[in-house]
Design an enzyme around this catalytic site. Structure first.
Site, PDB file in Angstrom:
ATOM      1  N   TYR A  28       0.843  -1.207   0.000  1.00 30.67           N
ATOM      2  CA  TYR A  28       0.000   0.000   0.000  1.00 30.67           C
ATOM      3  C   TYR A  28       0.875   1.252   0.000  1.00 30.67           C
ATOM      4  O   TYR A  28       0.608   2.216  -0.720  1.00 30.67           O
ATOM      5  CB  TYR A  28      -0.939  -0.017   1.220  1.00 30.67           C
ATOM      6  N   SER A 111      -3.065  13.705   8.211  1.00 29.70           N
ATOM      7  CA  SER A 111      -4.042  13.288   7.203  1.00 29.70           C
ATOM      8  C   SER A 111      -5.420  13.098   7.834  1.00 29.70           C
ATOM      9  O   SER A 111      -5.532  12.706   8.991  1.00 29.70           O
ATOM     10  CB  SER A 111      -3.566  11.966   6.586  1.00 29.70           C
ATOM     11  N   GLN A 132      -4.640  17.980   6.712  1.00 23.33           N
ATOM     12  CA  GLN A 132      -5.022  17.677   5.327  1.00 23.33           C
ATOM     13  C   GLN A 132      -6.481  17.250   5.339  1.00 23.33           C
ATOM     14  O   GLN A 132      -6.854  16.309   6.033  1.00 23.33           O
ATOM     15  CB  GLN A 132      -4.133  16.563   4.765  1.00 23.33           C
ATOM     16  N   THR A 160      -7.197  18.260  -0.268  1.00 19.93           N
ATOM     17  CA  THR A 160      -6.706  17.363  -1.330  1.00 19.93           C
ATOM     18  C   THR A 160      -7.782  17.208  -2.401  1.00 19.93           C
ATOM     19  O   THR A 160      -8.927  16.877  -2.091  1.00 19.93           O
ATOM     20  CB  THR A 160      -6.312  16.001  -0.738  1.00 19.93           C
ATOM     21  N   ARG A 169      -4.688   0.851  -7.849  1.00 23.80           N
ATOM     22  CA  ARG A 169      -3.324   0.410  -7.531  1.00 23.80           C
ATOM     23  C   ARG A 169      -3.388  -1.113  -7.508  1.00 23.80           C
ATOM     24  O   ARG A 169      -3.994  -1.702  -6.614  1.00 23.80           O
ATOM     25  CB  ARG A 169      -2.886   0.992  -6.190  1.00 23.80           C
ATOM     26  N   LYS A 256      -4.082  20.830  -2.425  1.00 21.58           N
ATOM     27  CA  LYS A 256      -3.075  19.790  -2.671  1.00 21.58           C
ATOM     28  C   LYS A 256      -3.531  18.900  -3.822  1.00 21.58           C
ATOM     29  O   LYS A 256      -4.650  18.382  -3.796  1.00 21.58           O
ATOM     30  CB  LYS A 256      -2.877  18.939  -1.403  1.00 21.58           C
ATOM     31  N   HIS A 280       0.170  12.949  -6.229  1.00 20.62           N
ATOM     32  CA  HIS A 280      -0.151  11.974  -5.189  1.00 20.62           C
ATOM     33  C   HIS A 280       0.891  10.837  -5.168  1.00 20.62           C
ATOM     34  O   HIS A 280       0.566   9.674  -4.935  1.00 20.62           O
ATOM     35  CB  HIS A 280      -1.560  11.406  -5.409  1.00 20.62           C
ATOM     36  N   ARG A 283       0.156   7.901  -7.495  1.00 22.09           N
ATOM     37  CA  ARG A 283      -0.873   6.962  -7.045  1.00 22.09           C
ATOM     38  C   ARG A 283      -2.231   7.218  -7.696  1.00 22.09           C
ATOM     39  O   ARG A 283      -3.167   6.468  -7.475  1.00 22.09           O
ATOM     40  CB  ARG A 283      -1.021   7.048  -5.514  1.00 22.09           C
TER      41      ARG A 283
HETATM   42  C1  LIG Z   1       0.731   5.356   2.041  1.00 22.65           C
HETATM   43  C2  LIG Z   1       0.307   6.705   1.558  1.00 22.65           C
HETATM   44  C3  LIG Z   1      -0.828   7.287   2.092  1.00 22.65           C
HETATM   45  C4  LIG Z   1      -1.209   8.562   1.673  1.00 22.65           C
HETATM   46  N1  LIG Z   1      -2.282   9.162   2.261  1.00 22.65           N
HETATM   47  C5  LIG Z   1      -2.632  10.414   1.892  1.00 22.65           C
HETATM   48  C6  LIG Z   1      -3.691  11.076   2.549  1.00 22.65           C
HETATM   49  O1  LIG Z   1      -4.316  10.538   3.443  1.00 22.65           O
HETATM   50  N2  LIG Z   1      -3.994  12.331   2.136  1.00 22.65           N
HETATM   51  C7  LIG Z   1      -3.314  12.972   1.126  1.00 22.65           C
HETATM   52  O2  LIG Z   1      -3.618  14.117   0.799  1.00 22.65           O
HETATM   53  N3  LIG Z   1      -2.279  12.364   0.513  1.00 22.65           N
HETATM   54  C8  LIG Z   1      -1.925  11.118   0.879  1.00 22.65           C
HETATM   55  N4  LIG Z   1      -0.873  10.503   0.271  1.00 22.65           N
HETATM   56  C9  LIG Z   1      -0.094  11.253  -0.724  1.00 22.65           C
HETATM   57  C10 LIG Z   1       1.031  12.037  -0.050  1.00 22.65           C
HETATM   58  O3  LIG Z   1       0.548  13.101   0.709  1.00 22.65           O
HETATM   59  C11 LIG Z   1       2.000  12.601  -1.078  1.00 22.65           C
HETATM   60  O4  LIG Z   1       1.300  13.364  -2.030  1.00 22.65           O
HETATM   61  C12 LIG Z   1       2.829  11.542  -1.790  1.00 22.65           C
HETATM   62  O5  LIG Z   1       3.103  10.476  -0.933  1.00 22.65           O
HETATM   63  C13 LIG Z   1       4.117  12.151  -2.268  1.00 22.65           C
HETATM   64  O6  LIG Z   1       4.923  11.236  -2.904  1.00 22.65           O
HETATM   65  P1  LIG Z   1       6.134  10.463  -2.171  1.00 22.65           P
HETATM   66  O7  LIG Z   1       5.497   9.377  -1.364  1.00 22.65           O
HETATM   67  O8  LIG Z   1       6.905   9.941  -3.314  1.00 22.65           O
HETATM   68  O9  LIG Z   1       6.868  11.451  -1.318  1.00 22.65           O
HETATM   69  C14 LIG Z   1      -0.467   9.239   0.675  1.00 22.65           C
HETATM   70  C15 LIG Z   1       0.670   8.624   0.149  1.00 22.65           C
HETATM   71  C16 LIG Z   1       1.059   7.387   0.572  1.00 22.65           C
HETATM   72  C17 LIG Z   1       2.303   6.779  -0.001  1.00 22.65           C
END
Ligand SMILES: Cc1cc2nc3c(=O)[nH]c(=O)nc-3n(C[C@H](O)[C@H](O)[C@H](O)COP(=O)(O)O)c2cc1C
Length: 384
Positions: A28, A111, A132, A160, A169, A256, A280, A283
């Site tokens: 994940y 988050s 967030q 977001t 995914r 965001k 993201h 993702r």
């Molecule tokens: C496991 C995971 C959970 C995430 N959960 C959130 C979230 O709850 N809210 C959100 O705005 N972004 C979430 N994101 C996105 C991150 O805020 C961020 O945009 C992203 O991880 C940046 O890329 P990086 O992991 O390569 O640094 C999540 C990312 C990951 C990997």
């Protein structure tokens, strides 16, 4: 082997996290959408930019890596971005990252999908985190989140906007992430293979998402709540939603998940203080551009006065240096903090911050610079 020798870079934390976490959580964290092309591009594009080495330049005795953006000071030009369910990767994971960030003098962004709630974080760290916000389909839930932010003194929220539809995914689909709401034999087997994680996390029962705990519509237990939280995300977000939130929220508002210059211009018109240039972490939309390559265009569209945060793929101090030279104000990192907290808890997060700090300092010094302010002023002059 002690922590300082064992972990030399973010990838060392990623490897250790994978060894400690059940596969469903390791995947994940790591995964991107579909063919994971954007995920790869986010990393590969840092290699497009080379840094200029400058020698015999007078340096200040102590480098100053601090930045002040929209009136908020941070001792370092990077920090943890919002990552859901940190408290599933290690018990009290959200608290561990928040506390370490507070000690390091950098902001923490909680988050909506976190295990620990705003009040718990505030109590544990003595400072209000940033928040967030994911908008739920029920406005009453959102109003409660905003009220909690107000009461606890949150001064900056990040809305977001790139998840109205959750992308696929494939690793998560295979593992059944989001559809697991009870212990299955497969999950039990995964947990049994990771005894250190299981003992740490499951001793006091499976955690719950504090923010929605007790609300029947979200179910019970973090896995069911995770599924319901994402299923219930408001699918009708528009720029009007941003304008409404702008009116309702008196503090700073960042959007965001902007990754197109036209949207950056619209964000400016909507009257926000800043944006996070983000895909993201690869993702959501697959086959989009990397965020680092977009920085100059987004800066241009945003104008000089709005804050430009960036995330997605940052793993090295030099990545952060490049982003700031290209026009970003601040870098958020997601997975690196998730891996560090999963691997080693607070000590791991503290070490991660130290590693990145020293990498930035050494890089800057070899470029003949001793502060982020100098780097900002020099801009793309320092790149080749
Ligand atoms: C496991 C995971 C959970 C995430 N959960 C959130 C979230 O709850 N809210 C959100 O705005 N972004 C979430 N994101 C996105 C991150 O805020 C961020 O945009 C992203 O991880 C940046 O890329 P990086 O992991 O390569 O640094 C999540 C990312 C990951 C990997």
């Amino acid at each position: 082997m002690n922590l300082e020798r064992r972990y030399q870079n973010v990838e060392d934390f990623a490897k250790a996290a994978r060894r400690r976490l059940p596969k469903i959580f390791a995947d994940y964290i790591d995964g991107g959408s579909f063919s994971e092309t954007t995920l790869r591009r986010n990393r590969d594009d840092f290699d497009r930019y080379a840094l200029r080495q400058r020698v015999l330049a007078p340096l200040n005795a102590k480098s100053d890596l601090s930045v002040t953006v929209t009136g908020r000071a941070s001792r370092l030009p990077f920090g943890p971005g919002p990552v859901g369910f940190l408290g599933l990767y290690r018990k009290d994971g959200d608290i561990a990252v928040a506390r370490t960030a507070a000690k390091a003098g950098i902001p923490f962004v909680l988050s909506t999908f976190s295990i620990n709630g705003l009040g718990t974080i505030r109590k544990a760290t003595g400072v209000a985190p940033e928040f967030q916000l994911y908008l739920d389909e029920d406005p009453a839930v959102n109003a409660d989140h905003l009220e909690a932010c107000r009461i606890l003194g949150v001064d900056r929220i990040f809305l977001t906007v790139d998840t109205a539809i959750t992308s696929v995914r494939e690793r998560d689909v295979k593992n059944g992430f989001r559809s697991v709401d009870r212990m299955t034999p497969g999950l039990f087997w995964q947990f049994a293979q990771r005894p250190a994680w299981s003992l740490n996390l499951l001793r006091s029962g499976f955690p719950e998402v504090e923010l929605v705990k007790g609300r029947a519509e979200f179910g019970r237990g973090a896995m069911a709540q995770a599924g319901n939280l994402s299923r219930r995300l408001d699918k009708n977000l528009t720029w009007d939603t941003v304008v409404e939130l702008r009116k309702a929220w008196p503090g700073q508002l960042f959007i965001k998940g902007i990754s197109d210059p036209d949207d950056a211009a619209l964000a400016r018109e909507a009257g926000v203080e800043g944006i996070v240039l983000s895909n993201h972490g690869g993702r959501q939309l697959d086959h989009g551009r990397s965020t680092v390559a977009l920085i100059p265009e987004i800066r241009e569209a945003l104008g000089p006065s709005l804050a430009l945060f960036v995330d997605s793929g940052f793993r090295r101090g030099s990545d952060i240096v490049k982003a700031i030279a290209l026009g970003a104000d601040y870098v958020l990192m997601g997975r690196p903090f998730a891996w560090a907290v999963a691997a080693e808890g607070e000590a791991g997060v503290a070490h991660l911050i130290n590693l990145l700090e020293s990498e930035i300092e050494i890089t800057l010094n070899l470029m003949g610079l001793s502060s982020i302010e100098q780097l900002r002023r020099a801009g793309t002059e320092v790149l080749r």
